[in-house]
Design an enzyme around this catalytic site. Structure first.
Site, PDB file in Angstrom:
ATOM      1  N   VAL A  23       0.848  -1.193   0.000  1.00  0.00           N
ATOM      2  CA  VAL A  23       0.000   0.000   0.000  1.00  0.00           C
ATOM      3  C   VAL A  23       0.883   1.242   0.000  1.00  0.00           C
ATOM      4  CG1 VAL A  23      -1.864   1.206   1.171  1.00  0.00           C
ATOM      5  CG2 VAL A  23      -1.756  -1.278   1.264  1.00  0.00           C
ATOM      6  N   PRO A 229     -19.405  -7.603 -34.917  1.00  0.00           N
ATOM      7  CA  PRO A 229     -20.423  -8.492 -35.479  1.00  0.00           C
ATOM      8  C   PRO A 229     -21.809  -8.339 -34.872  1.00  0.00           C
ATOM      9  CG  PRO A 229     -19.139  -9.659 -33.874  1.00  0.00           C
ATOM     10  CD  PRO A 229     -18.534  -8.293 -33.959  1.00  0.00           C
ATOM     11  N   ASP A 252     -24.592   0.817 -41.597  1.00  0.00           N
ATOM     12  CA  ASP A 252     -25.017  -0.298 -42.434  1.00  0.00           C
ATOM     13  C   ASP A 252     -26.148  -1.054 -41.780  1.00  0.00           C
ATOM     14  OD1 ASP A 252     -23.216   0.218 -44.345  1.00  0.00           O
ATOM     15  OD2 ASP A 252     -21.832  -1.411 -43.853  1.00  0.00           O
ATOM     16  N   LYS A 274     -27.315  -1.966 -47.287  1.00  0.00           N
ATOM     17  CA  LYS A 274     -27.542  -2.567 -48.596  1.00  0.00           C
ATOM     18  C   LYS A 274     -27.721  -4.061 -48.391  1.00  0.00           C
ATOM     19  CE  LYS A 274     -23.774  -0.868 -50.054  1.00  0.00           C
ATOM     20  NZ  LYS A 274     -22.545  -0.685 -50.775  1.00  0.00           N
ATOM     21  N   ASP A 307     -15.355  -5.435 -39.520  1.00  0.00           N
ATOM     22  CA  ASP A 307     -14.237  -4.535 -39.750  1.00  0.00           C
ATOM     23  C   ASP A 307     -14.448  -3.809 -41.078  1.00  0.00           C
ATOM     24  OD1 ASP A 307     -11.244  -3.831 -39.111  1.00  0.00           O
ATOM     25  OD2 ASP A 307     -11.345  -4.285 -41.251  1.00  0.00           O
ATOM     26  N   ILE A 310     -12.600  -5.298 -44.210  1.00  0.00           N
ATOM     27  CA  ILE A 310     -12.805  -6.675 -44.647  1.00  0.00           C
ATOM     28  C   ILE A 310     -14.164  -6.752 -45.333  1.00  0.00           C
ATOM     29  CG2 ILE A 310     -13.028  -9.104 -43.941  1.00  0.00           C
ATOM     30  CD1 ILE A 310     -10.251  -8.189 -43.438  1.00  0.00           C
ATOM     31  N   ALA A 336     -16.315 -10.682 -38.863  1.00  0.00           N
ATOM     32  CA  ALA A 336     -17.213 -11.822 -38.627  1.00  0.00           C
ATOM     33  C   ALA A 336     -16.452 -13.130 -38.408  1.00  0.00           C
ATOM     34  CB  ALA A 336     -18.188 -11.958 -39.792  1.00  0.00           C
ATOM     35  N   MET A 387     -20.708 -13.970 -46.912  1.00  0.00           N
ATOM     36  CA  MET A 387     -21.787 -13.795 -47.901  1.00  0.00           C
ATOM     37  C   MET A 387     -22.016 -15.048 -48.716  1.00  0.00           C
ATOM     38  SD  MET A 387     -20.971  -9.911 -49.147  1.00  0.00           S
ATOM     39  CE  MET A 387     -19.191  -9.903 -49.047  1.00  0.00           C
ATOM     40  N   GLY A 416     -23.721 -14.610 -35.697  1.00  0.00           N
ATOM     41  CA  GLY A 416     -22.647 -14.816 -34.744  1.00  0.00           C
ATOM     42  C   GLY A 416     -22.554 -13.704 -33.710  1.00  0.00           C
TER      43      GLY A 416
END
Ligand code: SAH
Length: 475
Positions: A23, A229, A252, A274, A307, A310, A336, A387, A416
């Site tokens: 201490v 994710p 997104d 999208k 990310d 990616i 992911a 995908m 996930g």
């Protein structure tokens, strides 16, 4: 308010620390950092303190006295800290302090203390001190951790820069109100951004020219942030700070609500998602939106699932910004493959099964045909297919055609890291049938390789993995 908050200048002042254990070490370290002359008194002085004195890290400001405490140790002292594990000694130190009018802190005993030491967030020269008045140290620590996460390490550098320029700013802007406005805008402008990007030289130049103009223009910028994710806990601290600082958030479809809720309340949130077949918001529109808001001087966060670099078109967006002279930053996110591996109990590499891992996009149409299937067909590697839901049959056929065994384990990880996560296990030969039977939907990641089978044993999150056999029985 029970206590008067203050920052004391202890430079070359004598401070007494009674106690020689761990201490005491913590207190001594802090006192030395503040430039104090420290005398430690204790019959037993621990190795850590002895080392501190020997190694000269104290610059000769630390004196160790292997003695029991007596009132005389208070001679010439401006402040004292009792850090022993003996309540009687601590009480005597406190009493001596009272007699001699010296402020004393008895560590963790507010009743005996005439001053208490706050929890601190150190971004020197900026220091934030937090105290619960000794009533709830746990609470003070929790607040400290929260604040710690709010400000990154560049804050200290920013404060140091302001210190260097204070005189010149005062000279250029003698009016107090004008000066305050200048400082306030500086905080949210390009100078602070540049310091955060650890480009202090450019920050100094920007400050110089803004000062010459006598005003700062809020400079719009874009931060490209990886939201991870889904599980908001996987957002980075830098990502969180960017969200809390944003005026406009372009996000997104894949970004979870949980993450969006962490954003500043009055930030404008614009969904620019999208879906695979629905290009309702085109990439050009996204570019235009970033440009429009940044040019209006706003702080834009471009928030992407996983990310941004990616399979996220982050590169294209930055190229566009660079071409238009808009300053930007990038905050990486957990992609992911990394998240699905972790949350499904599938180590993507493993000494016995896979020495490498490939991240591959299996986006419908052409990209499946342009992949290097002969490389992907090789054994002892893990393939993470993004995908891929729509192309399961072709993925199966091509991999087997190029040498991967139909017995190779595969996992389909849907959603996930989210509460609704599902993991379907099958063999490569069964990939498409299993995916169809389980009615897997996007977002889902396909993991091909021996490691996929480890999910049976290593799964820990959400529901247990479904095997192809179970699916058949259910049908
Ligand atoms: N930039 C993102 C990837 C965008 S491409 C990243 O780094 O993760 C979109 C694809 O990512 C989805 O089709 C799916 O294959 C995968 N994906 C994203 N989030 C996922 C999740 N929570 N679970 C499973 N797959 C996910």
């Amino acid at each position: 308010m029970r206590y008067f908050p203050l920052f004391a200048d202890l430079h070359d002042r004598r401070v007494l620390v009674v106690g020689g254990g761990i201490v005491a070490v913590r207190k001594v370290r802090l006192l030395l950092e503040a430039g104090a002359q420290v005398t430690v008194v204790a019959p037993d002085i621990g190795a850590a303190l002895a080392r501190m004195a020997e190694e000269g890290r104290d610059e000769g400001r630390l004196t160790l006295r292997r003695e029991t405490f007596r009132a005389g140790h208070f001679d010439g002292v401006v402040l004292a800290i009792a850090a022993t594990d003996d309540p009687a000694v601590n009480a005597r130190v406190a009493a001596t302090g009272r007699e001699r009018n010296v402020l004393v802190n008895v560590v963790d005993v507010a009743e005996l203390s005439s001053f208490i030491v706050p929890a601190i967030v150190d971004r020197s020269p900026l220091v934030i001190a937090i105290s619960s008045g000794g009533v709830a140290p746990v609470l003070a620590r929790a607040v400290r951790e929260r604040i710690e996460s709010l400000f990154d390490g560049s804050l200290g550098q920013f404060a140091a820069l302001l210190e260097r320029w204070r005189g010149r700013i005062k000279q250029r802007l003698p009016d107090v109100a004008a000066r305050r406005r200048f400082y306030e805008r500086l905080l949210r402008g390009s100078v602070a951004d540049l310091v955060r990007r650890r480009n202090v030289e450019a920050a100094e130049r920007a400050l110089e020219s803004e000062l010459a103009r006598g005003s700062t223009s809020p400079r719009g910028s874009v931060v490209l942030v990886g939201a991870g994710p889904g599980d908001a806990g996987l957002l980075t601290l830098n990502g969180l700070r960017a969200l809390q600082d944003a005026d406009v958030i372009l996000h997104d479809r894949l970004v979870s609500n949980e993450v969006l809720e962490l954003a500043r309340r009055d930030a404008v949130k614009i969904g620019v998602g999208k879906a695979a077949h629905d290009h309702s918001v085109t990439q050009d529109t996204i570019h235009e939106l970033m440009l429009e808001h940044a040019r209006a001087g706003r702080r834009v966060v471009r928030l992407k699932g996983g990310d941004p670099f990616i399979f996220g078109r982050g590169g294209e967006e930055l190229e566009f910004l660079a071409a238009h002279g808009i300053p930007f930053e990038v905050v990486p996110g957990i992609t992911a493959a990394i998240a699905c591996g972790a949350y499904a109990g599938i180590p993507l590499t493993h000494r016995e099964h896979a020495q490498s891992v490939r991240l591959v996009t299996a986006h419908c149409g052409d990209s499946l045909d342009t992949l290097d299937w002969s490389a992907l067909g090789r054994e002892r590697q893990t393939i993470a297919l993004y995908m891929g839901v729509a192309g399961l049959d072709r993925i199966r056929a091509r991999l087997i055609e190029h040498g991967r065994s139909p017995q190779t384990p595969v996992a389909i990880v849907e959603n996930g890291s989210r509460p609704e996560q599902r993991v379907v296990l099958a063999t490569l030969g069964e990939l498409e049938t299993a995916g169809r039977a389980a009615q897997v939907k996007s977002p889902a990641l396909v993991i091909v390789g021996e490691v996929a089978a480890l999910a049976v044993e290593l799964h820990w999150f959400g529901r247990a993995p479904l095997s192809w056999r179970q699916l058949q029985q259910a049908a």
